[in-house]
Design an enzyme around this catalytic site. Structure first.
Site, mmCIF file in Angstrom:
data_model
loop_
_atom_site.group_PDB
_atom_site.id
_atom_site.type_symbol
_atom_site.label_atom_id
_atom_site.label_comp_id
_atom_site.label_asym_id
_atom_site.label_seq_id
_atom_site.Cartn_x
_atom_site.Cartn_y
_atom_site.Cartn_z
ATOM 1 N N GLU A 161 0.780 -1.241 0.000
ATOM 2 C CA GLU A 161 0.000 0.000 0.000
ATOM 3 C C GLU A 161 0.811 1.290 0.000
ATOM 4 O O GLU A 161 0.764 2.070 0.968
ATOM 5 C CB GLU A 161 -0.955 0.012 1.197
ATOM 6 N N GLU A 348 -6.092 -8.394 0.905
ATOM 7 C CA GLU A 348 -6.762 -7.956 2.135
ATOM 8 C C GLU A 348 -8.230 -7.657 1.832
ATOM 9 O O GLU A 348 -8.541 -7.052 0.807
ATOM 10 C CB GLU A 348 -6.146 -6.672 2.726
#
Ligand code: FCB
Length: 452
Positions: A161, A348
């Site tokens: 991320e 995720e």
């Protein structure tokens, strides 16, 4: 209609080192920026976390009991090369060596992330991600990990991320190292992408049969109304959150509209050197999709010309107030397939539901069970619509340190009692195990009647 999944689908859960390991002073680990940041601000820290550093064998037993065939975890750079560059710490490496073997023995495919935010503090003292040399140091660290584990890993994930690191860590000051500057955050984003590109080259060179991917936080943006100003703001926000990372990685260039906006605000991005976008744009084999919620956008006069609206009335929310919108997950996957034609791994997906054990010891996290079922239905539909998805890794295996939010937010399929480190399999984990066994979305009632 039954929602099914392809054969050989990867099913499992995800964690990251600082959020679960604890044992921060053991076997030669040096501090990371998160040890420093949490200490400076007096926040919950990862000092003990879930003590996964010692509990991993029984945690891996639980994964196997729950039918999981994959586990996403992260390698801690400050355990492996405590100074960031320089000497390798054999004891730190040995930990992951044992864990990878232990997972494989249990039939669980290890899916390591090379960087999940725990930058060695000593690199921070040399500028951290503002310093281009950190990307080079990351490539050297990748080599060390490949030397040790390369023979047993077939899927590598690089930098987790980059958007969250650059925005929360460098623009909003909410994450380590806590800076607040737009220009720095954009610079850092570039160096994170460069680190991903350099690591991708190393993995390709050294392990040509392995797959490599980058886990991105992706947020579908929706205009709050069909007013053209909101529609334009939503597209601009999409550039900021999604395309700024997808385009360079998958198309070899930054999106022109977002680049224009940034240059208007911060001047020329002179840190982008000739050849960088070739390195960054060396297409990975897959994108890791981290999806939690959507963003509803309205136009604004702020520095960044949009605003994210709070949860819409009537839309279900998690215990942290995030909208739970399975349809946005479906739309995101179909869009990624259509615009980028790239294989995906769900690295995720999940949410906060803070259920605690009832008096009979059972954790009835009904909210998570329902959200999981609906997100898996959406995923199966996206696969039917053509999206190439290799697996689904739920965030998270365990209740753990949710960064600046501390231990108050529970994302786990498995409940962790912080005072005893006792693990309790939640209802959601049992439901998930039954889905995995069926390789299809099942009704909640089928599972609670004990048919798993
Ligand atoms: C993601 C992070 C992960 C976890 C979840 C809830 O942004 O990658 O570590 O904190 O959010």
């Amino acid at each position: 209609m039954t929602s099914t999944f392809p054969p050989d689908f990867l099913w499992g859960a995800a964690t990251s080192a600082y959020q679960v390991e604890g044992a921060v002073d053991e076997d030669g680990r040096a501090p990371s920026i998160w040890d420093t940041f949490t200490a400076e601000r007096g926040m919950d820290s990862g000092a003990d976390a879930c003590d996964h550093y010692h509990h991993w064998p029984s945690d891996a037993d639980l994964m196997a009991q729950l039918n999981m065939n994959a586990y996403r975890f992260s390698l801690a750079w400050p355990r492996i090369i405590p100074g960031g560059t320089g000497p390798v710490n054999r004891a730190g490496l040995a930990h992951y060596d044992r864990m990878v073997d232990g997972l494989l023995e249990r039939g669980v495919t290890p899916v390591p992330t090379l960087y999940h935010w725990d930058l060695p503090q000593r690199l921070q003292e040399r500028g951290g991600w503002t310093n281009r040399a950190t990307a080079e140091a990351f490539a050297a660290y990748t080599d060390v990990c490949l030397d040790l584990l390369g023979d047993r890993i077939d899927t590598w994930l690089t930098v987790n991320e980059p958007w969250v690191v650059s925005v929360l860590g460098y623009r909003l000051g909410l994450h380590a190292p806590g800076e607040k500057d737009l220009r720095t955050s954009i610079l850092v984003g570039h160096h994170l992408l460069l680190a991903h590109g350099l690591a991708t080259d190393r993995i390709r060179e050294r392990r040509p049969t392995a797959r490599v991917g980058i886990p991105l936080s992706l947020f579908p943006n929706y205009p709050a109304t069909d007013d053209p100003a909101d529609v334009a703001a939503s597209w601009a926000s999409d550039g900021y959150t999604n395309r700024w990372f997808l385009d360079p990685v998958l198309r070899g260039h930054y999106p022109a509209d977002t680049a224009e906006l940034f240059e208007r605000l911060i001047g020329p991005m002179d840190w982008v050197r000739p050849g960088d976008l070739d390195i960054i744009g060396n297409r990975p084999d897959l994108i890791g999709v981290n999806y939690y919620t959507r963003r509803r956008i309205t136009a604004s006069q702020d520095e960044l010309p949009w605003r994210v609206l709070p949860a819409q009335e009537g839309v279900p929310v998690t215990d942290s107030g995030w909208e739970s919108v399975p349809e946005a997950f479906h739309e995101l996957l179909v869009r990624l397939h259509r615009d980028y034609d790239v294989p995906m791994l769900i690295t995720e997906n999940g949410g906060v539901w803070n259920a605690q054990p009832d008096s009979d010891g059972r954790v009835r996290d009904t909210g998570r069970v329902h959200a999981l079922r609906e997100h898996l239905r959406a995923l199966s539909r996206a696969i039917d619509d053509g999206a190439q998805v290799l697996g689904y890794l739920h965030w998270s295996l365990l209740d753990n340190l949710e960064w600046a939010e501390g231990y108050a937010q529970r994302f786990g399929l498995i409940h962790v009692d912080r005072s005893t480190q006792r693990r309790t399999v939640k209802d959601s984990a049992r439901y998930f195990a039954a889905v995995i066994a069926a390789n299809a979305v099942i009704d909640v009632s089928d599972q609670s009647e004990g048919r798993s």
